[in-house]
Design a protein around this motif. Sequence first.
Motif, PDB file in Angstrom:
ATOM      1  N   THR A   1     -10.051   2.904  -4.995  1.00  0.00           N
ATOM      2  CA  THR A   1      -8.680   2.614  -5.397  1.00  0.00           C
ATOM      3  C   THR A   1      -8.749   1.439  -6.363  1.00  0.00           C
ATOM      4  O   THR A   1      -9.459   0.480  -6.082  1.00  0.00           O
TER       5      THR A   1
ATOM      6  N   ALA B   1       0.559  15.716  -0.677  1.00  0.00           N
ATOM      7  CA  ALA B   1       0.565  14.284  -0.365  1.00  0.00           C
ATOM      8  C   ALA B   1      -0.714  13.680  -0.919  1.00  0.00           C
ATOM      9  O   ALA B   1      -1.607  14.408  -1.376  1.00  0.00           O
ATOM     10  N   GLY B   2      -0.808  12.360  -0.841  1.00  0.00           N
ATOM     11  CA  GLY B   2      -2.020  11.691  -1.298  1.00  0.00           C
ATOM     12  C   GLY B   2      -3.242  12.169  -0.529  1.00  0.00           C
ATOM     13  O   GLY B   2      -4.274  12.515  -1.126  1.00  0.00           O
TER      14      GLY B   2
ATOM     15  N   SER C   1       0.806  -1.220   0.000  1.00  0.00           N
ATOM     16  CA  SER C   1       0.000   0.000   0.000  1.00  0.00           C
ATOM     17  C   SER C   1       0.840   1.271   0.000  1.00  0.00           C
ATOM     18  O   SER C   1       0.309   2.354  -0.162  1.00  0.00           O
TER      19      SER C   1
ATOM     20  N   THR D   1      -7.065  -2.115  -2.234  1.00  0.00           N
ATOM     21  CA  THR D   1      -5.994  -2.333  -1.254  1.00  0.00           C
ATOM     22  C   THR D   1      -5.687  -3.812  -1.035  1.00  0.00           C
ATOM     23  O   THR D   1      -4.754  -4.140  -0.313  1.00  0.00           O
TER      24      THR D   1
ATOM     25  N   LYS E   1       5.042   7.632  -4.458  1.00  0.00           N
ATOM     26  CA  LYS E   1       4.885   6.175  -4.540  1.00  0.00           C
ATOM     27  C   LYS E   1       5.150   5.738  -5.981  1.00  0.00           C
ATOM     28  O   LYS E   1       6.125   5.079  -6.287  1.00  0.00           O
TER      29      LYS E   1
ATOM     30  N   THR F   1      -7.351   7.022   4.878  1.00  0.00           N
ATOM     31  CA  THR F   1      -7.434   8.437   4.503  1.00  0.00           C
ATOM     32  C   THR F   1      -8.711   8.738   3.720  1.00  0.00           C
ATOM     33  O   THR F   1      -9.179   9.873   3.734  1.00  0.00           O
TER      34      THR F   1
END
Length: 481
Positions: free
Chosen positions: A211, A133-134, A73, A215, A267, A169
């Motif tokens: 996503t 950031a994400g 992740s 995940t 990432k 998040t």
Amino acid sequence: MSKLLFEKNVPGSNAFSLPPCDVPEQDIAIPAKFLRQTEMALPELSEVEVVRHYMALSHQAYGVDDGLYPLGSCTMKYNPKINEWAVRLPGWSCLHPLQAPETVQGALELMYETERMLCEIGGMDAFTLQPAAGAHGEMTGVMIIKAYHQHRKDERRKKILVPDSAHGTNPATAHVMGYQVVEVKSNHRGLVDLDDLQAKMNDEVAGLMLTNPNTLGLFEEDIEDIARIVHEDGGLLYYDGANLNAIMGVARPGDMGFDVVHYNLHKTFSTPHGGGGPGSGPVGVKSFLSDFLPQPVLIKEKDGYRLDEDRPLAIGKIHSFYGNFAVVVKAYAYIKALGSAGIREACQYAVLNANYLRCKLKDYYEIPYDRLCKHEFVATGRWQMEDNGVSTLDIAKRLIDFGYHPPTVYFPLIIKEAMMLEPTETESKQRLDDFIAVMQEIAREAREEPRQVLEAPHNTPVLRVDEVQAARNPVVRYDKS
Ligand SMILES: *Cc1c(COP(=O)(O)O)cnc(C)c1O
């Protein structure tokens, strides 16, 4: 435990020498209340001792440059050193953020080109490089979704849908933005349950955060149906791009129906992360949302690049100046060095490596969803737990003894004793085989000599720490008394 600098104190030593003062000394009376009443309690040490101290500390840390870092992740991928060379070029590193735009045209061009490349990779129409950031990108993206609905006077939408396998998040972002978070269940295959999605989707839902691959490292094969269900009821589709590494160069979120995306440059595009940043989480949108992007927006004109600050529908400003520019330079260098064929190949190797690992470990550890995965997969320590009382945490600790960084553990939350492994594309078959041998050895130990695992790590400066105490009651200050 190594000593603190304070404990190494050598009174009378110092590590600096200042040149003589070349400006006239001023006689300014500082009010007494601002004057220090006691000596400052700083350690006194020579340069060589300070350098040795920090070198010793750095040897106790573990990073991607030390070895395999299978933290699922997080995509802890290797950061080519040429990126560091590129960002240190004085043309970038000596810029000042307050310089007039006409004096930083090269930097603006690099940003503009990066935006265009990110659009191409994701199938999106416009990007902002501002988010740091994400999670910051998620916030920016959800602000855009909110602004879009408000602009259309569609005020009923108070909910955001988030799958139960989502990264923390996602619900946190939706909540912070004032939305009610509604969880969508996963089905027995680890994918979004379409019936549950259909049941929860209605005209009170602003959007779905997803996503893909999710995940669990699994590709949401029903993504077109998911997009249809959300769009039919007027919702928007948000793409959490933390797992873009698994599809870049092969498939594009924009083509799947996503309206807003974020990437994590730290990432997917090999810029360093960990230790708190700096990161970069650019946000991309389809053209119908581009007016809502935060300002300034970078515009290319006949005679150069301009920062447009006059955008009535913009959600506002979400970062000072230009975002984390240095991170963008590194991502640019990475993308340019690989080219489109290299980007695709990096993705394919990431997927191949994860599947190789999965197949080699499945006789030793439970794999709850044992089928073709993308860049990462979830194994568990459930067999070890049930047979010998050895937990996933114990296995993670034992890996440290063998010189590996542990995988992500106890995430995703929907799987018991989860360990999430992501080898990344840069590991050779030989290094993967080394790691597999260690994982197999730990499985044997758990069966035959479980104390070896239960009491791990055996050879680290600090053994088991009380993580709850450390999180609730962090001691970050030296108390001399
Ligand atoms: C890492 C991650 C995030 C958050 O990104 P940051 O850059 O750490 O803020 C969000 N979603 C997923 C799936 C992630 O892996």
